[in-house]
Design a protein around this motif. Sequence first.
Motif, short mmCIF file in Angstrom:
data_model
loop_
_atom_site.label_atom_id
_atom_site.label_comp_id
_atom_site.label_asym_id
_atom_site.label_seq_id
_atom_site.Cartn_x
_atom_site.Cartn_y
_atom_site.Cartn_z
N GLU A 30 0.50 -1.12 -0.02
CA GLU A 30 0.15 0.38 -0.49
C GLU A 30 1.14 1.06 0.31
O GLU A 30 0.42 2.18 -1.21
CB GLU A 30 -0.69 0.13 1.54
CG GLU A 30 -1.45 1.01 0.83
CD GLU A 30 -2.43 0.93 2.75
OE1 GLU A 30 -3.08 2.26 2.93
OE2 GLU A 30 -3.42 0.36 2.85
N GLU A 31 1.79 1.17 1.06
CA GLU A 31 2.49 2.47 0.81
C GLU A 31 3.40 2.92 -0.05
O GLU A 31 3.90 3.87 -0.65
CB GLU A 31 3.17 2.78 2.43
CG GLU A 31 2.33 2.84 3.48
CD GLU A 31 2.83 2.81 4.64
OE1 GLU A 31 5.00 3.07 4.88
OE2 GLU A 31 2.80 2.36 5.73
N TYR A 32 4.80 1.59 -1.24
CA TYR A 32 5.26 2.23 -1.60
C TYR A 32 4.69 1.62 -2.70
O TYR A 32 5.28 1.62 -3.89
CB TYR A 32 7.03 1.25 -0.90
CG TYR A 32 6.85 1.42 0.30
CD1 TYR A 32 7.72 2.52 0.19
CD2 TYR A 32 6.78 1.26 1.47
CE1 TYR A 32 8.49 3.49 1.17
CE2 TYR A 32 7.50 1.52 2.85
CZ TYR A 32 7.93 2.91 2.80
OH TYR A 32 8.55 3.10 3.39
N GLY A 33 3.76 0.95 -3.07
CA GLY A 33 3.03 0.90 -4.57
C GLY A 33 4.15 -1.32 -5.11
O GLY A 33 4.17 -0.70 -6.29
N LEU A 34 4.41 -2.45 -4.40
CA LEU A 34 5.08 -2.61 -4.16
C LEU A 34 4.23 -4.30 -4.97
O LEU A 34 2.91 -4.71 -4.29
CB LEU A 34 6.12 -3.37 -3.18
CG LEU A 34 7.35 -2.27 -2.49
CD1 LEU A 34 8.12 -3.25 -1.27
CD2 LEU A 34 7.92 -1.65 -3.54
N SER A 35 4.73 -5.22 -6.05
CA SER A 35 3.93 -5.89 -6.31
C SER A 35 3.18 -7.60 -4.47
O SER A 35 4.64 -7.39 -4.03
CB SER A 35 4.48 -7.09 -7.08
OG SER A 35 5.70 -7.30 -6.80
N GLU A 36 2.77 -7.90 -5.01
CA GLU A 36 2.64 -8.88 -3.71
C GLU A 36 3.84 -9.48 -3.85
O GLU A 36 4.59 -10.32 -2.59
CB GLU A 36 1.72 -9.61 -3.90
CG GLU A 36 1.37 -10.94 -2.70
CD GLU A 36 0.54 -11.03 -2.62
OE1 GLU A 36 -0.03 -12.47 -1.81
OE2 GLU A 36 -0.65 -11.19 -3.28
N ASP A 37 4.59 -10.33 -4.57
CA ASP A 37 5.75 -11.02 -4.28
C ASP A 37 6.48 -10.56 -4.56
O ASP A 37 7.68 -11.27 -2.65
CB ASP A 37 5.94 -11.61 -5.71
CG ASP A 37 5.17 -12.67 -6.52
OD1 ASP A 37 4.38 -13.07 -6.13
OD2 ASP A 37 4.93 -12.27 -8.53
N VAL A 38 7.01 -8.78 -4.53
CA VAL A 38 8.38 -8.35 -4.24
C VAL A 38 7.63 -8.11 -2.41
O VAL A 38 9.45 -7.84 -1.67
CB VAL A 38 8.55 -7.43 -4.77
CG1 VAL A 38 9.90 -6.21 -3.99
CG2 VAL A 38 8.82 -6.79 -6.26
N ALA A 39 6.52 -7.69 -2.08
CA ALA A 39 6.89 -7.40 -1.18
C ALA A 39 6.95 -8.93 0.14
O ALA A 39 7.51 -8.90 1.39
CB ALA A 39 5.61 -6.78 -0.21
N ASN A 40 6.31 -10.21 -0.45
CA ASN A 40 6.89 -11.28 0.01
C ASN A 40 8.24 -12.19 0.24
O ASN A 40 8.62 -11.93 1.15
CB ASN A 40 6.04 -12.80 -0.24
CG ASN A 40 4.40 -12.45 -0.38
OD1 ASN A 40 4.35 -11.63 0.71
ND2 ASN A 40 3.78 -13.24 -1.09
N VAL A 41 9.10 -11.54 -0.60
CA VAL A 41 10.84 -11.30 -0.40
C VAL A 41 11.25 -10.86 0.61
O VAL A 41 11.68 -11.13 1.11
CB VAL A 41 11.25 -11.11 -1.72
CG1 VAL A 41 12.82 -11.64 -1.32
CG2 VAL A 41 10.58 -12.11 -2.64
N ILE A 42 10.73 -9.43 0.72
CA ILE A 42 10.85 -8.60 1.84
C ILE A 42 10.73 -8.53 2.57
O ILE A 42 11.18 -8.64 4.08
CB ILE A 42 11.12 -6.95 1.31
CG1 ILE A 42 11.70 -6.73 -0.49
CG2 ILE A 42 11.03 -5.95 2.20
CD1 ILE A 42 11.09 -4.97 -0.66
N THR A 43 9.15 -8.95 3.27
CA THR A 43 9.17 -9.31 4.21
C THR A 43 9.69 -10.86 5.07
O THR A 43 8.84 -10.49 6.18
CB THR A 43 7.35 -10.05 4.65
OG1 THR A 43 7.33 -10.13 3.58
CG2 THR A 43 6.87 -7.94 4.50
N GLY A 44 9.85 -11.37 4.21
CA GLY A 44 10.37 -13.03 4.66
C GLY A 44 11.62 -12.85 5.51
O GLY A 44 12.26 -14.12 5.78
N ASP A 45 12.04 -11.49 5.62
CA ASP A 45 13.63 -11.02 6.27
C ASP A 45 13.24 -9.94 6.72
O ASP A 45 13.51 -9.22 6.50
CB ASP A 45 14.54 -11.38 4.96
CG ASP A 45 16.16 -11.63 5.99
OD1 ASP A 45 16.08 -11.09 7.06
OD2 ASP A 45 17.41 -11.05 5.59
#
Length: 101
Positions: A30-45
């Motif tokens: 929502e805040e940064y307009g990231l795709s779900e896949d990219v957000a998942n990679v970042i939030t995985g760590d």
Amino acid sequence: SSNNNTMSLEEFVERNMPESPEEANARLMEEYGLSEDVANVITGDPPAIALFEETVSTARNELTCTSSIINQSEGSSSSKMFDSIPTLSANWLCNDLFALV
């Protein structure tokens, strides 16, 4: 006598619990307009979330300072760059930095 400054257990937990991966994922999208896949990679760590947000903040601050110094006549290119910072930062983090780990 009761203390009016006390909070319920629910309020305490809500204020003090770290953000869940699902919450962080939704927020990054929502805040940064990231795709779900990219957000998942970042939030995985979890430390990567802070690194990503600090990178975006620093890049935006640098661009703002540079743009005001240069005083560009074409503000739209600066605006486009400002808007692309989260995607560029996420790509750098996911592709380049994580490849080193």
